[in-house]
Design a protein around this motif. Structure first.
Motif, PDB file in Angstrom:
ATOM      1  N   PRO A 256       1.831  -6.247  -4.081  1.00 59.20           N
ATOM      2  CA  PRO A 256       1.925  -5.343  -5.233  1.00 59.20           C
ATOM      3  C   PRO A 256       3.355  -5.233  -5.748  1.00 59.20           C
ATOM      4  CG  PRO A 256       0.565  -4.384  -3.506  1.00 59.20           C
ATOM      5  CD  PRO A 256       1.186  -5.618  -2.927  1.00 59.20           C
ATOM      6  N   ARG A 257       3.495  -5.101  -7.045  1.00 59.63           N
ATOM      7  CA  ARG A 257       4.833  -5.088  -7.644  1.00 59.63           C
ATOM      8  C   ARG A 257       5.628  -3.848  -7.232  1.00 59.63           C
ATOM      9  NH1 ARG A 257       4.151  -3.665 -14.083  1.00 59.63           N
ATOM     10  NH2 ARG A 257       3.098  -1.641 -13.847  1.00 59.63           N
TER      11      ARG A 257
ATOM     12  N   TYR B 224      10.057  -1.525  -4.000  1.00 64.57           N
ATOM     13  CA  TYR B 224      10.555  -0.706  -2.889  1.00 64.57           C
ATOM     14  C   TYR B 224      11.457  -1.515  -1.964  1.00 64.57           C
ATOM     15  CZ  TYR B 224      10.557   1.919   1.485  1.00 64.57           C
ATOM     16  OH  TYR B 224      10.954   2.576   2.630  1.00 64.57           O
ATOM     17  N   GLN B 225      11.046  -2.737  -1.668  1.00 68.02           N
ATOM     18  CA  GLN B 225      11.820  -3.560  -0.740  1.00 68.02           C
ATOM     19  C   GLN B 225      13.106  -4.092  -1.361  1.00 68.02           C
ATOM     20  OE1 GLN B 225       8.971  -6.531   0.426  1.00 68.02           O
ATOM     21  NE2 GLN B 225       7.836  -5.145   1.765  1.00 68.02           N
ATOM     22  N   GLN B 226      13.073  -4.418  -2.648  1.00 65.25           N
ATOM     23  CA  GLN B 226      14.219  -5.063  -3.282  1.00 65.25           C
ATOM     24  C   GLN B 226      15.181  -4.093  -3.968  1.00 65.25           C
ATOM     25  OE1 GLN B 226      12.610  -8.016  -5.916  1.00 65.25           O
ATOM     26  NE2 GLN B 226      11.528  -9.110  -4.287  1.00 65.25           N
ATOM     27  N   GLU B 227      14.681  -2.959  -4.452  1.00 70.13           N
ATOM     28  CA  GLU B 227      15.524  -2.045  -5.207  1.00 70.13           C
ATOM     29  C   GLU B 227      15.672  -0.675  -4.550  1.00 70.13           C
ATOM     30  OE1 GLU B 227      14.141  -1.757  -9.214  1.00 70.13           O
ATOM     31  OE2 GLU B 227      13.908  -3.937  -9.457  1.00 70.13           O
ATOM     32  N   VAL B 228      14.543  -0.109  -4.105  1.00 69.99           N
ATOM     33  CA  VAL B 228      14.582   1.265  -3.588  1.00 69.99           C
ATOM     34  C   VAL B 228      15.327   1.341  -2.263  1.00 69.99           C
ATOM     35  CG1 VAL B 228      13.178   3.223  -2.852  1.00 69.99           C
ATOM     36  CG2 VAL B 228      12.459   1.832  -4.807  1.00 69.99           C
ATOM     37  N   LEU B 229      15.032   0.427  -1.339  1.00 72.66           N
ATOM     38  CA  LEU B 229      15.705   0.461  -0.041  1.00 72.66           C
ATOM     39  C   LEU B 229      17.226   0.330  -0.143  1.00 72.66           C
ATOM     40  CD1 LEU B 229      13.372  -1.474   2.442  1.00 72.66           C
ATOM     41  CD2 LEU B 229      13.953   0.946   2.435  1.00 72.66           C
ATOM     42  N   PRO B 230      17.765  -0.647  -0.904  1.00 70.76           N
ATOM     43  CA  PRO B 230      19.229  -0.698  -1.050  1.00 70.76           C
ATOM     44  C   PRO B 230      19.808   0.565  -1.684  1.00 70.76           C
ATOM     45  CG  PRO B 230      18.244  -2.778  -1.717  1.00 70.76           C
ATOM     46  CD  PRO B 230      17.116  -1.814  -1.535  1.00 70.76           C
ATOM     47  N   ALA B 231      19.105   1.139  -2.659  1.00 71.79           N
ATOM     48  CA  ALA B 231      19.607   2.353  -3.295  1.00 71.79           C
ATOM     49  C   ALA B 231      19.610   3.530  -2.320  1.00 71.79           C
ATOM     50  CB  ALA B 231      18.774   2.680  -4.528  1.00 71.79           C
ATOM     51  N   LEU B 232      18.568   3.652  -1.506  1.00 74.12           N
ATOM     52  CA  LEU B 232      18.525   4.723  -0.513  1.00 74.12           C
ATOM     53  C   LEU B 232      19.582   4.523   0.561  1.00 74.12           C
ATOM     54  CD1 LEU B 232      14.664   5.154  -0.011  1.00 74.12           C
ATOM     55  CD2 LEU B 232      16.219   6.771  -1.095  1.00 74.12           C
ATOM     56  N   ARG B 233      19.804   3.278   0.946  1.00 75.58           N
ATOM     57  CA  ARG B 233      20.830   2.993   1.955  1.00 75.58           C
ATOM     58  C   ARG B 233      22.209   3.426   1.461  1.00 75.58           C
ATOM     59  NH1 ARG B 233      20.087  -2.025   2.163  1.00 75.58           N
ATOM     60  NH2 ARG B 233      18.417  -1.987   3.735  1.00 75.58           N
ATOM     61  N   GLU B 234      22.473   3.169   0.194  1.00 72.16           N
ATOM     62  CA  GLU B 234      23.768   3.555  -0.364  1.00 72.16           C
ATOM     63  C   GLU B 234      23.843   5.064  -0.609  1.00 72.16           C
ATOM     64  OE1 GLU B 234      26.545   2.500  -4.279  1.00 72.16           O
ATOM     65  OE2 GLU B 234      24.611   1.490  -3.948  1.00 72.16           O
TER      66      GLU B 234
ATOM     67  N   MET C 262      -2.386   1.519  -1.333  1.00 68.93           N
ATOM     68  CA  MET C 262      -1.549   2.686  -1.601  1.00 68.93           C
ATOM     69  C   MET C 262      -0.565   2.393  -2.728  1.00 68.93           C
ATOM     70  SD  MET C 262       1.131   4.396   1.079  1.00 68.93           S
ATOM     71  CE  MET C 262       2.009   2.816   1.230  1.00 68.93           C
ATOM     72  N   TYR C 263       0.131   1.254  -2.637  1.00 64.43           N
ATOM     73  CA  TYR C 263       1.098   0.892  -3.668  1.00 64.43           C
ATOM     74  C   TYR C 263       0.406   0.604  -4.999  1.00 64.43           C
ATOM     75  CZ  TYR C 263       4.775   0.530  -0.136  1.00 64.43           C
ATOM     76  OH  TYR C 263       5.683   0.802   0.848  1.00 64.43           O
ATOM     77  N   GLU C 264      -0.741  -0.055  -4.964  1.00 59.90           N
ATOM     78  CA  GLU C 264      -1.448  -0.359  -6.203  1.00 59.90           C
ATOM     79  C   GLU C 264      -1.920   0.917  -6.896  1.00 59.90           C
ATOM     80  OE1 GLU C 264      -4.520  -2.959  -4.988  1.00 59.90           O
ATOM     81  OE2 GLU C 264      -3.233  -4.741  -4.806  1.00 59.90           O
ATOM     82  N   PHE C 265      -2.432   1.874  -6.113  1.00 56.53           N
ATOM     83  CA  PHE C 265      -2.893   3.126  -6.713  1.00 56.53           C
ATOM     84  C   PHE C 265      -1.729   3.905  -7.312  1.00 56.53           C
ATOM     85  CE2 PHE C 265      -3.549   7.719  -6.291  1.00 56.53           C
ATOM     86  CZ  PHE C 265      -4.664   7.886  -7.085  1.00 56.53           C
ATOM     87  N   LEU C 266      -0.619   3.986  -6.605  1.00 56.07           N
ATOM     88  CA  LEU C 266       0.530   4.720  -7.126  1.00 56.07           C
ATOM     89  C   LEU C 266       1.083   4.054  -8.383  1.00 56.07           C
ATOM     90  CD1 LEU C 266       2.474   7.064  -6.761  1.00 56.07           C
ATOM     91  CD2 LEU C 266       3.863   5.605  -5.275  1.00 56.07           C
ATOM     92  N   ASP C 267       1.048   2.741  -8.421  1.00 57.20           N
ATOM     93  CA  ASP C 267       1.519   2.025  -9.617  1.00 57.20           C
ATOM     94  C   ASP C 267       0.642   2.343 -10.812  1.00 57.20           C
ATOM     95  OD1 ASP C 267       2.846   0.359 -11.304  1.00 57.20           O
ATOM     96  OD2 ASP C 267       2.257  -1.509 -10.338  1.00 57.20           O
ATOM     97  N   ARG C 268      -0.670   2.353 -10.619  1.00 60.16           N
ATOM     98  CA  ARG C 268      -1.574   2.683 -11.732  1.00 60.16           C
ATOM     99  C   ARG C 268      -1.471   4.149 -12.119  1.00 60.16           C
ATOM    100  NH1 ARG C 268      -6.392   2.588 -10.145  1.00 60.16           N
ATOM    101  NH2 ARG C 268      -6.188   1.866  -7.988  1.00 60.16           N
TER     102      ARG C 268
END
Length: 241
Positions: free
Chosen positions: A58-59, A64-74, A152-158
Motif C-alpha cells: 500500500p502507498r 510511512y517507511q520512506q518519509e514518516v519514519l525519517p521525520a519522526l527520527r529527526e 489497515m493502511y489501505e483503509f486509512l488511505d481511503r
C-alpha cells in the motif's frame, strides 16, 4: 574330459559375459527412460504451477517507511526505529440499535462494513439488559472489525483521501480526541461517504466509530505520527468547534 570341461568353462564365461552385458544395457536403457520421464514430469509441473503474483505494498505503508519514519527520527531524536511510534491496528465499529426490532438492519450493516473494510466483521451482543430500550442481555446490537497490516493502511488511505473530503462542511478532525495513551477515535455520522457503497442499496443512515491504535506513549507523539501520515487535523488557531 579336459576339452569338454574347457568347453563348459568357455561356455560359462560366454554366458556370464552375455548376461552381464545384457544387464548393463538394460539398466542403461531404463535409466535413460527414467531421465526422460523425470524431465517430462518436471516440464508438466512447471507448466502447471501457477505464477506467483507480485505483492503490492500500500502507498501509505511506503510513505510511512520512506518519509514518516525519517521525520519522526529527526523530530523525536531517536535512532532506534523500534522506539518510534507506529500504527498497530484500526478498529471500526457500528452500533445498530434498530436491530432489537428488525434483524435485517443488522444484516445490512454487516454487508456495508464488509464492503468498506474488505473484511468480514463480527457481531457484537449486549452485555446487560436495559428495559427502557427493550434490550436484553445477549441480543445482537452491532458489529465491529479489526484491521491490521495491509488492510489497515489501505483503509486509512481511503478514509483520508476519499471519505473525509466527502463529509458535508468538513473543516478538519478534532485534535483532542486522544485517550492519553496515544490512541485516537473519530466518528462518522454517515457511512455513504465511502464511495464503495451504493446509495440505492443502503438507504437508511448509519454511522460508525473508528479507533486508530498506535504504539505512542503519549498524545503528542501520536499527534505527530498521524499528522505525518496525512490525517487532516484542525488548526490550533481555529475557533470553529
Amino acid at each position: 574330459m579336459r576339452s569338454g570341461g574347457a568347453r563348459q568353462l568357455d561356455g560359462g564365461r560366454i554366458s556370464i559375459e552375455y548376461k552381464t552385458s545384457f544387464f548393463f544395457r538394460t539398466n542403461k536403457i531404463m535409466a535413460g527412460k527414467k531421465t526422460q520421464g523425470d524431465k517430462a514430469g518436471a516440464g508438466k509441473k512447471e507448466a502447471a504451477a501457477p505464477e506467483r503474483e507480485a505483492v503490492v505494498v500500500p502507498r501509505l505503508q511506503e510513505r510511512y517507511q520512506q518519509e514518516v519514519l525519517p521525520a519522526l527520527r529527526e523530530k523525536l531524536g531517536r535512532t532506534n526505529p523500534m522506539s518510534l511510534p507506529r500504527l498497530n491496528k484500526i478498529v471500526v465499529s457500528m452500533g445498530v440499535g434498530a436491530a432489537t426490532q428488525d434483524k435485517k438492519v443488522l444484516e445490512t450493516a454487516v454487508e456495508a462494513m464488509t464492503e468498506i473494510t474488505g473484511q468480514k466483521p463480527i457481531v457484537t451482543h449486549a452485555r446487560t439488559s436495559v428495559a427502557g430500550f427493550r434490550l436484553r442481555e445477549g441480543m445482537p446490537i452491532g458489529c465491529k472489525v479489526t484491521l491490521r497490516r495491509q488492510r489497515m493502511y489501505e483503509f486509512l488511505d481511503r478514509l483520508v483521501s476519499l471519505a473525509l473530503p466527502r463529509v458535508r462542511d468538513f473543516r478538519g478532525i478534532s485534535r483532542t480526541a486522544f485517550d492519553q495513551r496515544g490512541n485516537y477515535s473519530l466518528g462518522l455520522a454517515e457511512q455513504l461517504v465511502f464511495p464503495e457503497l451504493n446509495p440505492d442499496k443502503y438507504v437508511k443512515p448509519q454511522g460508525m466509530n473508528i479507533t486508530l491504535v498506535t504504539s505512542a506513549t503519549n498524545n503528542e507523539e501520536a499527534l505527530e505520527l498521524l499528522t505525518l501520515m496525512g490525517l487532516p487535523f484542525r488548526r490550533e488557531d481555529s475557533t470553529t468547534a
